[in-house]
Motif scaffolding. Structure first.
Motif, PDB file in Angstrom:
ATOM      1  N   TYR A  28       7.999   9.432   3.737  1.00 37.35           N
ATOM      2  CA  TYR A  28       8.228   8.034   4.123  1.00 37.35           C
ATOM      3  C   TYR A  28       7.609   7.101   3.080  1.00 37.35           C
ATOM      4  O   TYR A  28       8.189   6.072   2.727  1.00 37.35           O
ATOM      5  CB  TYR A  28       7.621   7.788   5.503  1.00 37.35           C
ATOM      6  N   SER A  29       6.467   7.469   2.567  1.00 38.39           N
ATOM      7  CA  SER A  29       5.770   6.590   1.621  1.00 38.39           C
ATOM      8  C   SER A  29       6.304   6.684   0.195  1.00 38.39           C
ATOM      9  O   SER A  29       6.363   5.683  -0.503  1.00 38.39           O
ATOM     10  CB  SER A  29       4.270   6.919   1.599  1.00 38.39           C
ATOM     11  N   HIS A  30       6.671   7.882  -0.230  1.00 38.12           N
ATOM     12  CA  HIS A  30       7.023   8.066  -1.639  1.00 38.12           C
ATOM     13  C   HIS A  30       8.432   8.576  -1.878  1.00 38.12           C
ATOM     14  O   HIS A  30       8.802   8.829  -3.025  1.00 38.12           O
ATOM     15  CB  HIS A  30       6.025   9.023  -2.304  1.00 38.12           C
ATOM     16  N   GLY A  31       9.200   8.745  -0.813  1.00 33.04           N
ATOM     17  CA  GLY A  31      10.518   9.333  -0.979  1.00 33.04           C
ATOM     18  C   GLY A  31      10.406  10.843  -1.113  1.00 33.04           C
ATOM     19  O   GLY A  31       9.316  11.377  -1.329  1.00 33.04           O
ATOM     20  N   GLY A  34       9.645  11.864  -4.770  1.00 32.44           N
ATOM     21  CA  GLY A  34       8.306  11.444  -5.164  1.00 32.44           C
ATOM     22  C   GLY A  34       7.204  12.089  -4.343  1.00 32.44           C
ATOM     23  O   GLY A  34       6.027  11.906  -4.641  1.00 32.44           O
ATOM     24  N   ARG A 105       6.730  -2.898   4.818  1.00 39.86           N
ATOM     25  CA  ARG A 105       6.326  -2.460   3.481  1.00 39.86           C
ATOM     26  C   ARG A 105       7.120  -1.202   3.100  1.00 39.86           C
ATOM     27  O   ARG A 105       7.674  -1.108   2.014  1.00 39.86           O
ATOM     28  CB  ARG A 105       4.820  -2.159   3.448  1.00 39.86           C
ATOM     29  N   ARG A 106       7.180  -0.274   4.012  1.00 40.81           N
ATOM     30  CA  ARG A 106       7.875   0.973   3.706  1.00 40.81           C
ATOM     31  C   ARG A 106       9.342   0.945   4.115  1.00 40.81           C
ATOM     32  O   ARG A 106      10.133   1.762   3.661  1.00 40.81           O
ATOM     33  CB  ARG A 106       7.155   2.142   4.385  1.00 40.81           C
TER      34      ARG A 106
END
Lengths: 201, 201
Positions: A28-31, A34, A105-106
DNA sequence: AAACGATTTGACCAAATAGTCAAGAGGGTG
DNA sequence: CACCCTCTTGACTATTTGGTCAAATCGTTT
């Protein structure tokens, strides 16, 4: 002993669940691309070999995390409204207006992965297609109920659900892009006024 | 010699432009994190050292590609409509309905990068915030013109532009998720009917 | 033609990546 | 107690990643 067996299973489930949770957060945060396996393992407090005991590879673990965590999320959020016996629209609108349910944000976890992976990997594509279809379907059910109790006039609820989910995703994206949650709220009000135009009839 | 100098500059620009083009394509297809420098170089037909002569690193090159290619795209598409002297809405709607302008497999280049990078990297966040704001602004200008010639009644065109761009992005996402461009068209028709509700007044 | 700056070439590097594996811990069962 | 199965440990590998660099090339200027 039953109790000991239970503990064993709980430990096993605990490790697996910690992996699922950490994977979901990391993706969720970095894909997906990623997401670093090392970070997931560190956050879950699980060693690498242990992870490969539960999952064949990073991709399988990520798909499991997506399916389990997002199914859980949508299961509670939208289906609960359809389970009620009236005020379908009002409850739905209230949910839309509730900023506590959103992380601008996300962005939207579903949209993020669709954007990143749908055209890259067939398995992700299939998974996200299903999840998104379920999302649309659960919104359609809300509208169907609303029609059945006279909150909406009879109309093409499938199209209305499509428009609603699309606009919702777009609204979250706009707020993520601008960094301004008011953009989301403004969009939602427009959307609600559009839906309400189907009220009288 | 002027001619020789011109050729030299053209070659230089050629190399740089090939890098920009290849980077844009690669990032559009695989995301920034998934974009492999080796693939970009192969597609551009440029060697690694040569690339580092023009750009400090992968990120700078990607940001340059995003800014130059997307600015170019939006500059032609939406500003052209505002440059006309009437039929603002009709021209805008026609563009929305034109499937040839869309690649639903890959989705919207702007949305893709916003979703992937806005919460990960501050420089990407800044760049995408600007681009998205320009997008909204250029749609607002179209609506302002429409108001000025009486195609729309006076209204909050900024909010209408926000809603329009959001819904548009959401519509593209839905089509990408479902793999069905009809979903996009259905959303666009809903959107158009919403905008048209501001016609009379 | 000599010198110069801008460009190109391709080998090289350090770091990070996902994934492997053999050895062992631990509890449950015969 | 010994066996077995599940789960854990952590070192190891192969590959890919973005990035560096010194030497060569090419056109332009003097």
């Amino acid at each position: 002993m039953r109790k000991a067996l239970g503990d064993s299973n709980k430990m096993k489930e605990n490790t697996r669940q910690r992996l699922i949770d950490a994977t979901y957060e990391e993706v969720y945060s970095h894909g997906y691309q990623g997401a670093a396996l090392a970070d997931i393992l560190a956050n879950a407090g699980v060693h690498k070999g242990s992870m490969y005991h539960f999952f064949a590879n990073k991709k399988e673990m990520a798909l499991a995390a997506i399916n389990e965590k997002i199914a859980e999320r949508f299961g509670t959020r939208y289906l609960a409204i359809a389970k009620g016996d009236r005020d379908y629209l009002a409850n739905f609108f209230e949910g839309l207006r509730d900023l506590n349910q959103r992380d601008f944000r996300r962005g939207c976890p579903v949209a993020n992965i669709v954007q990143e992976m749908s055209n890259i990997d067939e398995d992700f594509n299939t998974a996200m297609k299903e999840i998104y279809a379920k999302f649309r379907q659960s919104v359609k059910i809300i509208f169907d109920k609303a029609v059945s109790v006279g909150e909406l006039r009879s109309c093409d609820t499938a199209k209305l659900a499509l428009f609603t989910t699309s606009t919702l995703e777009g609204a979250i994206l706009s707020a993520k892009a601008s960094g301004n949650s008011q953009d989301y709220l403004d969009c939602v009000e427009c959307l609600i006024s559009y839906i309400e135009s189907y009220k009288h009839g």
